[in-house]
Write a protein that holds these residues in place. Sequence first.
Motif, PDB file in Angstrom:
ATOM      1  N   SER A  76      -2.532   6.813  -1.448  1.00 50.35           N
ATOM      2  CA  SER A  76      -1.284   6.609  -0.637  1.00 50.35           C
ATOM      3  C   SER A  76      -1.540   5.480   0.480  1.00 50.35           C
ATOM      4  O   SER A  76      -2.604   5.416   0.943  1.00 50.35           O
ATOM      5  CB  SER A  76      -0.623   7.783  -0.132  1.00 50.35           C
ATOM      6  N   SER A  77      -0.312   4.635   0.552  1.00 52.98           N
ATOM      7  CA  SER A  77      -0.456   3.943   1.522  1.00 52.98           C
ATOM      8  C   SER A  77       0.911   3.514   1.980  1.00 52.98           C
ATOM      9  O   SER A  77       2.007   4.066   1.492  1.00 52.98           O
ATOM     10  CB  SER A  77      -1.372   2.739   1.144  1.00 52.98           C
ATOM     11  N   SER A  78       0.974   2.496   2.515  1.00 56.05           N
ATOM     12  CA  SER A  78       2.383   1.785   3.194  1.00 56.05           C
ATOM     13  C   SER A  78       2.247   0.324   2.831  1.00 56.05           C
ATOM     14  O   SER A  78       1.026  -0.339   2.818  1.00 56.05           O
ATOM     15  CB  SER A  78       2.885   2.032   4.288  1.00 56.05           C
ATOM     16  N   SER A  79       3.408  -0.401   2.443  1.00 49.43           N
ATOM     17  CA  SER A  79       3.519  -1.635   1.825  1.00 49.43           C
ATOM     18  C   SER A  79       2.164  -2.666   1.947  1.00 49.43           C
ATOM     19  O   SER A  79       1.590  -2.778   1.023  1.00 49.43           O
ATOM     20  CB  SER A  79       4.812  -2.280   2.434  1.00 49.43           C
ATOM     21  N   PRO A  80       1.837  -2.878   3.231  1.00 49.07           N
ATOM     22  CA  PRO A  80       0.646  -3.799   3.375  1.00 49.07           C
ATOM     23  C   PRO A  80      -0.540  -3.542   2.839  1.00 49.07           C
ATOM     24  O   PRO A  80      -1.309  -4.000   2.400  1.00 49.07           O
ATOM     25  CB  PRO A  80       0.443  -4.229   4.890  1.00 49.07           C
ATOM     26  N   GLY A  81      -0.705  -1.920   2.920  1.00 51.33           N
ATOM     27  CA  GLY A  81      -2.176  -1.270   2.466  1.00 51.33           C
ATOM     28  C   GLY A  81      -1.930  -1.114   1.048  1.00 51.33           C
ATOM     29  O   GLY A  81      -2.886  -1.519   0.344  1.00 51.33           O
ATOM     30  N   VAL A  82      -0.642  -1.170   0.486  1.00 52.28           N
ATOM     31  CA  VAL A  82      -0.747  -0.934  -0.909  1.00 52.28           C
ATOM     32  C   VAL A  82      -0.829  -2.452  -1.647  1.00 52.28           C
ATOM     33  O   VAL A  82      -1.561  -2.512  -2.829  1.00 52.28           O
ATOM     34  CB  VAL A  82       0.764  -0.517  -1.373  1.00 52.28           C
ATOM     35  N   SER A  83      -0.394  -3.509  -0.843  1.00 55.55           N
ATOM     36  CA  SER A  83      -0.763  -4.733  -1.413  1.00 55.55           C
ATOM     37  C   SER A  83      -2.238  -4.885  -1.406  1.00 55.55           C
ATOM     38  O   SER A  83      -2.910  -5.496  -2.420  1.00 55.55           O
ATOM     39  CB  SER A  83      -0.383  -5.980  -0.474  1.00 55.55           C
ATOM     40  N   LEU A  84      -3.114  -4.434  -0.558  1.00 56.07           N
ATOM     41  CA  LEU A  84      -4.597  -4.483  -0.722  1.00 56.07           C
ATOM     42  C   LEU A  84      -5.156  -3.656  -1.848  1.00 56.07           C
ATOM     43  O   LEU A  84      -6.333  -3.837  -2.188  1.00 56.07           O
ATOM     44  CB  LEU A  84      -5.196  -4.117   0.671  1.00 56.07           C
ATOM     45  N   MET A  85      -4.374  -2.717  -2.343  1.00 59.81           N
ATOM     46  CA  MET A  85      -4.926  -1.898  -3.430  1.00 59.81           C
ATOM     47  C   MET A  85      -4.857  -2.555  -4.719  1.00 59.81           C
ATOM     48  O   MET A  85      -5.178  -2.071  -5.797  1.00 59.81           O
ATOM     49  CB  MET A  85      -4.193  -0.576  -3.369  1.00 59.81           C
ATOM     50  N   MET A  86      -3.993  -3.548  -4.805  1.00 52.43           N
ATOM     51  CA  MET A  86      -3.390  -4.191  -6.135  1.00 52.43           C
ATOM     52  C   MET A  86      -4.431  -4.605  -7.197  1.00 52.43           C
ATOM     53  O   MET A  86      -4.321  -4.483  -8.291  1.00 52.43           O
ATOM     54  CB  MET A  86      -2.243  -4.993  -6.045  1.00 52.43           C
ATOM     55  N   GLU A  87      -5.384  -5.225  -6.666  1.00 55.53           N
ATOM     56  CA  GLU A  87      -6.621  -5.679  -7.530  1.00 55.53           C
ATOM     57  C   GLU A  87      -7.225  -4.382  -8.240  1.00 55.53           C
ATOM     58  O   GLU A  87      -7.253  -4.383  -9.434  1.00 55.53           O
ATOM     59  CB  GLU A  87      -7.777  -6.202  -6.680  1.00 55.53           C
ATOM     60  N   LEU A 111       2.888  -8.370   7.952  1.00 49.70           N
ATOM     61  CA  LEU A 111       2.866  -7.038   8.654  1.00 49.70           C
ATOM     62  C   LEU A 111       3.882  -6.276   8.741  1.00 49.70           C
ATOM     63  O   LEU A 111       4.125  -5.135   8.852  1.00 49.70           O
ATOM     64  CB  LEU A 111       2.156  -7.405   9.770  1.00 49.70           C
ATOM     65  N   GLY A 112       5.199  -7.239   9.006  1.00 47.53           N
ATOM     66  CA  GLY A 112       6.484  -6.665   8.837  1.00 47.53           C
ATOM     67  C   GLY A 112       6.645  -5.581  10.094  1.00 47.53           C
ATOM     68  O   GLY A 112       6.403  -5.952  11.268  1.00 47.53           O
ATOM     69  N   ASN A 113       7.269  -4.372   9.832  1.00 43.48           N
ATOM     70  CA  ASN A 113       7.384  -3.378  10.734  1.00 43.48           C
ATOM     71  C   ASN A 113       7.119  -2.002  10.059  1.00 43.48           C
ATOM     72  O   ASN A 113       6.685  -2.022   8.953  1.00 43.48           O
ATOM     73  CB  ASN A 113       8.757  -3.388  11.340  1.00 43.48           C
ATOM     74  N   ALA A 115       9.602   0.220   9.756  1.00 39.37           N
ATOM     75  CA  ALA A 115      10.932   1.153   9.647  1.00 39.37           C
ATOM     76  C   ALA A 115      11.174   1.072   7.783  1.00 39.37           C
ATOM     77  O   ALA A 115      10.334   0.426   7.302  1.00 39.37           O
ATOM     78  CB  ALA A 115      11.878   0.151   9.858  1.00 39.37           C
ATOM     79  N   PRO A 116      11.957   2.045   7.615  1.00 41.06           N
ATOM     80  CA  PRO A 116      11.971   2.327   6.108  1.00 41.06           C
ATOM     81  C   PRO A 116      12.506   1.025   5.196  1.00 41.06           C
ATOM     82  O   PRO A 116      13.499   0.230   5.739  1.00 41.06           O
ATOM     83  CB  PRO A 116      13.242   3.398   6.052  1.00 41.06           C
ATOM     84  N   SER A 117      12.052   0.687   4.176  1.00 39.57           N
ATOM     85  CA  SER A 117      12.654  -0.270   3.438  1.00 39.57           C
ATOM     86  C   SER A 117      12.179  -0.075   1.870  1.00 39.57           C
ATOM     87  O   SER A 117      11.508   0.858   1.501  1.00 39.57           O
ATOM     88  CB  SER A 117      11.566  -1.486   3.644  1.00 39.57           C
ATOM     89  N   GLN A 118      12.946  -0.848   1.113  1.00 36.94           N
ATOM     90  CA  GLN A 118      12.718  -0.599  -0.355  1.00 36.94           C
ATOM     91  C   GLN A 118      11.975  -2.261  -0.982  1.00 36.94           C
ATOM     92  O   GLN A 118      12.403  -2.622  -2.118  1.00 36.94           O
ATOM     93  CB  GLN A 118      13.906  -0.411  -1.123  1.00 36.94           C
ATOM     94  N   GLY A 119      11.414  -2.885  -0.079  1.00 37.10           N
ATOM     95  CA  GLY A 119      11.085  -4.468  -0.311  1.00 37.10           C
ATOM     96  C   GLY A 119      10.044  -4.433  -1.457  1.00 37.10           C
ATOM     97  O   GLY A 119       9.695  -5.503  -2.041  1.00 37.10           O
ATOM     98  N   ASP A 120       9.470  -3.358  -1.986  1.00 41.60           N
ATOM     99  CA  ASP A 120       8.437  -3.366  -2.865  1.00 41.60           C
ATOM    100  C   ASP A 120       8.900  -2.955  -4.304  1.00 41.60           C
ATOM    101  O   ASP A 120       7.803  -2.452  -5.083  1.00 41.60           O
ATOM    102  CB  ASP A 120       7.179  -2.289  -2.436  1.00 41.60           C
ATOM    103  N   TYR A 121       9.836  -2.995  -4.519  1.00 46.61           N
ATOM    104  CA  TYR A 121      10.408  -2.690  -5.831  1.00 46.61           C
ATOM    105  C   TYR A 121       9.796  -3.528  -7.082  1.00 46.61           C
ATOM    106  O   TYR A 121       9.297  -3.041  -8.047  1.00 46.61           O
ATOM    107  CB  TYR A 121      12.004  -2.892  -6.076  1.00 46.61           C
TER     108      TYR A 121
END
Lengths: 371, 185
Positions: A76-87, A111-113, A115-121
């Motif tokens: 599990s992670s949050s957006s920037p961390g998930v990006s790192l996991m994509m490879e 790095l953003g912030n 707060a809640p987002s749905q930017g990774d759809y």
Amino acid sequence: MPRELLKGNVAMAEAAIRAGLEAYFGYPITPQTEILEHFSKRLPELGRAFVQAESEVAAINMIYGAACTGARVMGSSSSPGVSLMMEGLSYIAGTEIPTVLINVMRGGPGLGNIAPSQGDYFQAVYGGGHGDYPRIVLAPSTVQEAIDLTVLSFDLAEKYRTVVILIADGSIGQMMEPAELPEMRPVNRVDWPWATNGAIGRERRILSSIYIDPNEEEITNLRLFERWKEIQKNEVRYKEYYCDDADFVVVGFGTAGRVALSSVRAARQQGIKVGLLRPVSLSPFPYQVLDELSKRVQAFLVVEMNMGQMLNDVLMATKGRVPVEFHGRPGGVVPFPDEILAEIQRVATTKLSVAPDPRHAWYDRMLAMTK
Amino acid sequence: MQKEILIAGFGGQGVLFAGQVLAYAAMDTGHEVTWIPSYGPEMRGGTANCTVVIADEEIGSPLVQYPPAVVALNLPSFDKYEALVQPGGVLVVNQSMVDRKAQRDDITVLYIPGNEMAEACGNRRLLNMVMTGALLAAFPVMSLDEAKTALKAHLPAKHQKLIPNNFAAMDKGYETAKEQLGRNQ
């Protein structure tokens, strides 16, 4: 089990444990750190594996290795961390092994912030790692749904030998709601015919995502698609509210979907015949129900906490039959019910036409609103 | 039925826990409820708030722009939320931390000297329970007894010894608010 007041992040972690999770690998990042925190306490006391890796890149590759044994594992992670996991996720998909990944999304890009987002759809549904690989994407909107979908994720990942991504957002992760956890299931490690779990006394098995011969890689891609067709047939999930007699339908997932539910109820009290479609599986997407709705409603309003990502799927499903309007709050802003209600009122009282890109008109309204 | 309560103050004033007591009580009395905190970087040493929504059906938004009830434990919260209380709503102010009166005349405002009352109950950390008691007098989304029962039921065993002081703080807040409401009428 009795209803407990549970925080979304803790609920998802405990649900995974009760579904037989054997190993977790992660790295802290707000707003999902409570997932890792809960595992760090519970997994060792149950004699299961918890590793705080040195980075998200390391964590996803540990997940890759552990998943090859056939054990139930997740990250599990949050957006920037998930990006790192994509490879690593692409390697997992290419190796055709089951894995569950939770993304508690936050504001971005960059790095953003927190707060809640749905930017990774797009990242979850279409993009992410390189190459052609289907994946299942589920989006809870309540703590109970977060629990149920976490448990389901493991079953689906194993059934289809696929990656399952659960996208929540900071709001689902941080909020508390009464919810019921499942009974503790015993760990049941299956000796899958593909699992690399020790070859003593049997043929060696090899798990890899390398196909040097392009023809073999082509066959692999086609095999993944074969599985995807089954997923499309069996795993579409959504929830409809007040759609039976609706002239207008709001479409929103996760937190945006539940906020829209408040707005839809308020609009109903004003006599506007509006319904809500809340996709629960974003991949496979409920195209067919939208296709059917587009034959009998006057317009759709898509509400998202991003710049309009699921919007593309709604446009594809509704084939330009009726206008599709958009209201989005990107960057970590959560819409209030009142502003969605105002949008419903606008859609219900304005003569609309089918626009090639509803974002343009929305952008003009946003400029006027934020001035 | 749906009611929303926003509780705001400095980190450390027990804002989040006060909201949880209400959320537990709502759950235990068979309602749907959501509790959502502010979890931004500002909560590190700055302001904290939480919103509690109590309803009889599936709850949509866990946040509301104009709550019918606000508890403000410090001046920044009072400044921020006074304008946002729904007309006809309730604003419970911790008078110990606020040096001005409300400007609104279309809402019920209660001034509770929360810090002093908490200290009189034996511990300044009882502030949140004083204010919870006061809130329930003016905004009876549940009875004081239901809130007390929930507190007792969900407080970990090691903290159970604190129950009498917490109950006293809730009673004090409730009584003080009732008196003020009586005077206002």
